[in-house]
Scaffold this motif. Structure first.
Motif, short mmCIF file in Angstrom:
data_model
loop_
_atom_site.label_atom_id
_atom_site.label_comp_id
_atom_site.label_asym_id
_atom_site.label_seq_id
_atom_site.Cartn_x
_atom_site.Cartn_y
_atom_site.Cartn_z
N THR A 83 45.46 34.20 39.73
CA THR A 83 44.69 35.28 40.32
C THR A 83 43.45 35.58 39.48
N ARG A 84 42.42 36.03 40.16
CA ARG A 84 41.22 36.49 39.47
C ARG A 84 41.47 37.88 38.92
N SER A 87 42.32 41.20 41.04
CA SER A 87 42.80 40.81 42.36
C SER A 87 44.28 40.47 42.30
N ARG A 88 44.95 40.64 43.42
CA ARG A 88 46.35 40.24 43.52
C ARG A 88 46.52 39.03 44.43
#
Length: 105
Positions: A83-84, A87-88
């Motif tokens: 993930t980034r 973010s999720r």
């Protein structure tokens, strides 16, 4: 069509050089979508020159040419899944775009 996984390192390097030229020409012609496709293909080809075992799971990496960070949860082939930051949403990125974070002293 030959797969990148079937190419020798020398063939991959030639393909990367060809894609770099294609990306540069597309940018000069004002074709950002074509340049983005060539860049993505180039990153995939570069990933096949890397050893996936060098990517550590449970680690944050910087994404090449981006300001964001990416948390690697697992590596499958030449793709890192995670993930980034902030973010999720799980996504996959080619391992060639992952850059080690500089240590903070």
């Amino acid at each position: 069509m030959t797969l990148y996984s079937q190419l020798t390192p020398r063939q991959l390097q030639a393909e990367i050089a060809r894609l770099e030229r294609e990306e540069r020409e597309a940018e000069q012609e004002g074709l950002p979508s074509k340049a983005a496709v060539a860049r993505q293909k180039k990153n995939m080809a570069r990933s096949y020159l890397m050893d996936p075992a060098t990517i550590r799971t449970g680690t944050w990496y910087r994404l090449e040419d981006e300001d964001s960070r990416f948390f690697v949860e697992r590596v499958l082939g030449v793709m890192a899944w995670g993930t980034r930051e902030g973010s999720r949403v799980e996504e996959a990125v080619p391992i060639a775009v992952l850059k080690e974070e500089e240590s903070r002293a």
